[in-house]
Motif scaffolding. Sequence first.
Motif, PDB file in Angstrom:
ATOM      1  N   TRP A 164       0.854  -1.187   0.000  1.00 29.09           N
ATOM      2  CA  TRP A 164       0.000   0.000   0.000  1.00 29.09           C
ATOM      3  C   TRP A 164       0.888   1.233   0.000  1.00 29.09           C
ATOM      4  CZ3 TRP A 164      -0.442   2.977   4.805  1.00 29.09           C
ATOM      5  CH2 TRP A 164      -1.177   4.149   4.651  1.00 29.09           C
ATOM      6  N   THR A 177       4.223   0.304   1.797  1.00 28.93           N
ATOM      7  CA  THR A 177       3.991  -0.288   3.104  1.00 28.93           C
ATOM      8  C   THR A 177       3.481  -1.710   2.918  1.00 28.93           C
ATOM      9  OG1 THR A 177       3.456   1.849   4.082  1.00 28.93           O
ATOM     10  CG2 THR A 177       2.654  -0.108   5.231  1.00 28.93           C
ATOM     11  N   VAL A 179       1.550  -5.127   3.194  1.00 29.72           N
ATOM     12  CA  VAL A 179       0.240  -5.556   3.662  1.00 29.72           C
ATOM     13  C   VAL A 179       0.171  -7.070   3.499  1.00 29.72           C
ATOM     14  CG1 VAL A 179      -2.255  -5.391   3.337  1.00 29.72           C
ATOM     15  CG2 VAL A 179      -0.818  -3.373   2.976  1.00 29.72           C
ATOM     16  N   THR A 194      -4.173  -3.571  12.460  1.00 26.86           N
ATOM     17  CA  THR A 194      -3.288  -2.450  12.144  1.00 26.86           C
ATOM     18  C   THR A 194      -2.331  -2.206  13.311  1.00 26.86           C
ATOM     19  OG1 THR A 194      -4.973  -0.906  12.965  1.00 26.86           O
ATOM     20  CG2 THR A 194      -4.895  -1.295  10.587  1.00 26.86           C
ATOM     21  N   ILE A 227      -1.582  -5.095   8.601  1.00 29.56           N
ATOM     22  CA  ILE A 227      -0.681  -3.997   8.237  1.00 29.56           C
ATOM     23  C   ILE A 227       0.201  -3.739   9.455  1.00 29.56           C
ATOM     24  CG2 ILE A 227      -0.512  -1.715   7.155  1.00 29.56           C
ATOM     25  CD1 ILE A 227      -3.564  -1.897   6.710  1.00 29.56           C
ATOM     26  N   VAL A 230       1.810   0.892   9.856  1.00 29.14           N
ATOM     27  CA  VAL A 230       1.042   1.870   9.091  1.00 29.14           C
ATOM     28  C   VAL A 230       1.850   3.145   8.893  1.00 29.14           C
ATOM     29  CG1 VAL A 230      -1.007   3.331   9.095  1.00 29.14           C
ATOM     30  CG2 VAL A 230      -1.178   0.940   9.834  1.00 29.14           C
ATOM     31  N   LEU A 268      -5.585   4.975   3.446  1.00 29.51           N
ATOM     32  CA  LEU A 268      -5.689   3.736   4.214  1.00 29.51           C
ATOM     33  C   LEU A 268      -7.146   3.337   4.420  1.00 29.51           C
ATOM     34  CD1 LEU A 268      -4.232   1.573   6.015  1.00 29.51           C
ATOM     35  CD2 LEU A 268      -4.657   3.116   7.933  1.00 29.51           C
TER      36      LEU A 268
END
Length: 462
Positions: A164, A177, A179, A194, A227, A230, A268
């Motif tokens: 992401w 990022t 995931v 998260t 995730i 974040v 997000l």
Amino acid sequence: MLFHGLHKLTWFPLMSGLLVLGLPAFAAAETTTSENDKTPETMVAALAEDENVEDVERSEPRADANSDAQPEPQPKTTAAQATPTKPASKVAPNIDLKEVAPAPEPTTPAQAPVTETAAQEDSEVRPGEETVTAAPVSTEPQPAKSFTLLDSEVLPGTSTRLAWSPGIQIAGLSQPTPVLVVNGAKAGPTLCLTGAIHGDELNGIEIIRRTMYDLDPEKLSGRVVGIPIVNLPGFQQGSRYLPDRRDLNRHFPGSPDGSLADRIAHSLFENIIRRCNMLVDIHTGSLKRTNLPQLRADMNNADVATFTQGFDRMAVVHSSGSPGMLRSAAVAAGITTVTMEAGESHRIQEHQIEAGVNSLTSLMERQGMISRMFVWGDPEPVYYDSDWIRAQHGGILFSEVELGARVSEGEILGYVADPITNAQFPIRSSSNGRIIGMAVDQVVMAGFAAYHIGTEAEVPGE
């Protein structure tokens, strides 16, 4: 398929190949509220961590079972009613998550909101909801469907790594990022985990890694989206905040044309969070404070209150949340959400991590997502009332109690010593209860929130 031995490894291979930027780090600042601002209706006292003093003092009082006033019903939709979701442009590779792999390539999915129709195609009924159907409901497990996330199609019975990117960085230096996605072979709800929305909160990263890497997609009903980090820029700099000095957890659901924090939160929320039925947002105490493993939840929300019962050995602290928090925005969007607090920032704490992994395992078992021999512990209390005990003098704090200790009104919790005058000032408990949060020994000033005491109360209606 995924083995438990990985918990001895670090989580840093997940971030291999990422470029570390020279972004400025900023120190956290405590939000304070005058003690005189409290009213008799304040049922939960100040928190100085993820949910700060102001957030909790403005919480709605717990619902009175004898009152005629009922809380307003929460919305059940997960997105606006619009056109169907854009089809995935590729099929995500089936990856054994226990194997070390290079960092994923960034993707830039369209930031169109997920429709209610599409969400229903990709997810099952939210806990507590009922469906009306003319045909008898089969007791046999139903096969899962493909899951579309970040412009990728995750096939049933597979696990994969996606990427992401909120699209806010210099294109040539963009950092995706990671995931993690496990799409079970059987149908079920979609759970999102998260971590590190505050970049210095490390325990949640490892809780998510161990939980995700222990899942076998062939034995999973539903989907789990993890995730671990974040706030990647904050994580790289060891900072709670974003490069623009904003707290990301005050900007949800965000805006596509607002501040940096607004844009990250919007990306997000629209691209990942809205795809889920349930969400656990994992945090720790703020700088130099630690929390007993606990859930922060709006216990006036029936779905959320029921949801908390699935977490084994987790105390629950009532907090209705405040605008801008991920938990508040997700609940408003119809996603059953709690905040998990465990330990302190800047540290990896094995006991706290084990507690978090255990509670997530129990949650998935309770939701019918996994089937394991699980031994439940004694239920933890719900704390509808809590209070922060503040230092009345400046000096060095020395604690006499430990996190989780049960204390009595008037008991000495610690003392503040003035290193110059040699004066010592005791800090006493204001009530009977349990230490659910506390500051580590450090230099403090008058007014510093030192001990968080939770007071057990009867659950409304019992």
